[in-house]
Write an enzyme that holds these catalytic residues in place. Structure first.
Site, mmCIF file in Angstrom:
data_model
loop_
_atom_site.group_PDB
_atom_site.id
_atom_site.type_symbol
_atom_site.label_atom_id
_atom_site.label_comp_id
_atom_site.label_asym_id
_atom_site.label_seq_id
_atom_site.Cartn_x
_atom_site.Cartn_y
_atom_site.Cartn_z
ATOM 1 N N HIS A 308 -20.808 49.283 36.524
ATOM 2 C CA HIS A 308 -19.769 49.497 37.542
ATOM 3 C C HIS A 308 -19.403 48.164 38.164
ATOM 4 O O HIS A 308 -20.287 47.312 38.338
ATOM 5 C CB HIS A 308 -20.287 50.449 38.627
ATOM 6 C CG HIS A 308 -19.191 51.059 39.431
ATOM 7 N ND1 HIS A 308 -18.623 50.419 40.507
ATOM 8 C CD2 HIS A 308 -18.533 52.228 39.287
ATOM 9 C CE1 HIS A 308 -17.667 51.181 40.999
ATOM 10 N NE2 HIS A 308 -17.586 52.281 40.283
ATOM 11 N N ASP A 366 -19.749 59.029 35.982
ATOM 12 C CA ASP A 366 -19.292 59.717 34.777
ATOM 13 C C ASP A 366 -20.424 60.098 33.833
ATOM 14 O O ASP A 366 -20.209 60.839 32.877
ATOM 15 C CB ASP A 366 -18.283 58.830 34.022
ATOM 16 C CG ASP A 366 -16.993 58.679 34.803
ATOM 17 O OD1 ASP A 366 -16.539 59.688 35.362
ATOM 18 O OD2 ASP A 366 -16.460 57.566 34.869
#
Ligand code: CMC
Length: 431
Positions: A308, A366
């Site tokens: 991320h 996710d």
């Protein structure tokens, strides 16, 4: 207190330039570079905005090092555990959690807009049945601006509010219609007596021929997924919405732009990519092979659902989803979900691998969401559309914040030109 500043020195000329430092309530300070070009005649260079704050905002705070996510000061874990999605919508739009009366009024305001204009059905029939849900969603949401002319005047706060309510209220209806259209079922109209999450599940999975029942645990999990996706400060799709809005485009067009940006596999499309990846890995014995590929710079393969831009720690949303996944699987009667076992093992191996440890690559939101959505019965292609449904409130709230921010102007980045210098024109016959 004297204003803190940073001083930059041009080594060639010895000239010094001073820039003020701005302080937020939490998180890194920011150097105010607005006068940089005027003062120095130079631009700053920051592809991907890795060090650039494009706005100030009160909505969402992330501490990526510690794995913290808060909306208006409230921890995401508390909101996911205790709030309905409309409460979180109210929080993002109004800055405070609603009291009983406000909660009911807001529910009514949303419920006034859950249906879509009947002509939108004709629009659906123009799409191929096998179109990707995000392709349809992008088109239909953009087309809302052709239907709701009384909420297009962005200078009028009432119209902005109406557009915001419409978008939040209609997204579940549109997402469910996208699914129904793909499988050839009749569209199911919204039922305003149900909660936001249950209404969406009913529009998606019920059929006129049979009685509708859903486990409250599954409704709770759906609600949680929406809450966890509600906002995430200036990510790619939100920045897209803000940039589109900065030219004073109408809100429906701006949200359609956000949907387009979310679709990419580096962003919201990753939830779909995770399931495809797990299916491709197929068995625990093949994990080392895929880990090796993820580390190979000559191989474009990346471990989807990992890494991320902001989190250099476990994404707090992934933690909540990992814990919920078991509940949903049990509730849906899935005793052993090979994909869940595979995901847990993949996470374990990756988190022990030097490559991932060094780069602080952890599971993101996710990684586990797809496993839950699959157990609920959603096809993989719907996953990103569900992300868009949950994120709509964040886009809308950020857009509203920008519209009432006097400092904001049209977004217009500059560039470092590295092309040809001026040269003489060559006529066609001489090229
Ligand atoms: N697998 C393997 N290596 C990775 C991964 C990954 N998933 N993510 C980052 N890296 C490596 C990358 O190759 C780079 O290595 P090096 O320093 O040796 O060049 C280093 O880690 C830093 O990565 P980056 O690409 O510079 O980081 P970024 O902030 O530009 O990208 C990201 C962030 C999310 C796009 C990236 O981590 C990624 O592609 N992850 C997989 C896709 C994914 O799961 N996306 C969902 C993001 S969260 C939800 C959302 O935003 O929608």
């Amino acid at each position: 207190m004297t204003q803190r500043t940073v001083t930059l020195t041009d080594n060639a000329t010895g000239k010094e330039y001073e820039f003020p430092i701005m302080e937020g309530t939490e998180g890194p300070d920011v150097v105010d570079m607005r006068a940089f070009y005027k003062d120095t005649g130079m631009f700053t260079y920051d592809p991907g905005f890795t060090s650039t704050a494009s706005c100030d905002s009160t909505l969402t705070f992330i501490d990526g090092e510690k794995g913290i996510l808060r909306h208006h000061g409230y921890a995401i874990e508390d909101l996911a555990e205790h709030c309905s999605f409309p409460e979180v919508c109210f929080l993002l739009l109004r800055g405070e959690l609603p009291n009983h009366g406000q909660k009911e009024t807001f529910k009514d305001e949303i419920n006034n807009h859950t249906m879509v204009h009947d002509q939108i059905i004709s629009l659906f029939h123009g799409f191929r049945r096998d179109a990707h849900p995000m392709a349809i969603m992008c088109g239909v949401v953009g087309a809302l601006s052709a239907f709701y002319h009384d909420s297009l005047d962005i200078s009028d706060p009432d119209q902005r509010w109406r557009a915001s309510l419409r978008l939040i209220a209609k997204m579940p209806t549109i997402a469910a219609m996208v699914y129904k259209y793909s499988i050839g079922h009749p569209f199911v109209q919204p039922n305003n007596e149900l909660s936001y999450a249950e209404n969406f599940l009913r529009m998606t999975f019920s059929v006129p021929a049979a009685r509708w029942y859903i486990s409250p645990k599954v409704v709770r999990a759906m609600n949680k997924i929406f809450v966890l996706h509600a906002d995430h400060e200036q990510n790619a799709s939100t920045s897209t919405v803000r940039l589109a809005g900065s030219s004073q485009a109408n809100p429906f067009a701006c949200i359609a732009a956000g949907i387009a940006s979310l679709w990419g596999p580096a962003h919201g499309g990753a939830n779909e990519a995770v399931l495809r990846m797990l299916a491709e890995i197929g068995h625990k014995s093949r994990i080392p092979e895929f880990i090796k590929r993820a580390k190979d710079k000559d191989d474009p393969f990346r471990l989807m659902g990992f890494g991320h831009r902001v989190y250099k720690n476990y994404d707090p949303r992934a933690k909540v989803l990992r814990d919920s996944a078991r509940d949903v699987l049990t509730e849906m009667g899935v005793i052993e979900e090979p994909l869940m076992e595979l995901a847990l093992e993949l996470e374990r191996i990756a988190l022990e691998d030097e490559y991932f440890v060094e780069r602080k690559l952890f599971p993101n939101v996710d990684f586990y969401s797809g496993i839950i959505l699959k157990a609920m019965g959603f096809p993989t292609s719907m996953f990103t559309a569900l992300f868009a449904l949950g994120r709509t409130v964040g886009w809308v709230a950020q857009w509203n914040e920008m519209m009432s921010d006097k400092v904001q102007k049209i977004g217009r980045p500059r560039q470092l030109y590295i092309g040809q210098k001026s040269r003489d024109f060559v006529p066609l016959e001489k090229r």
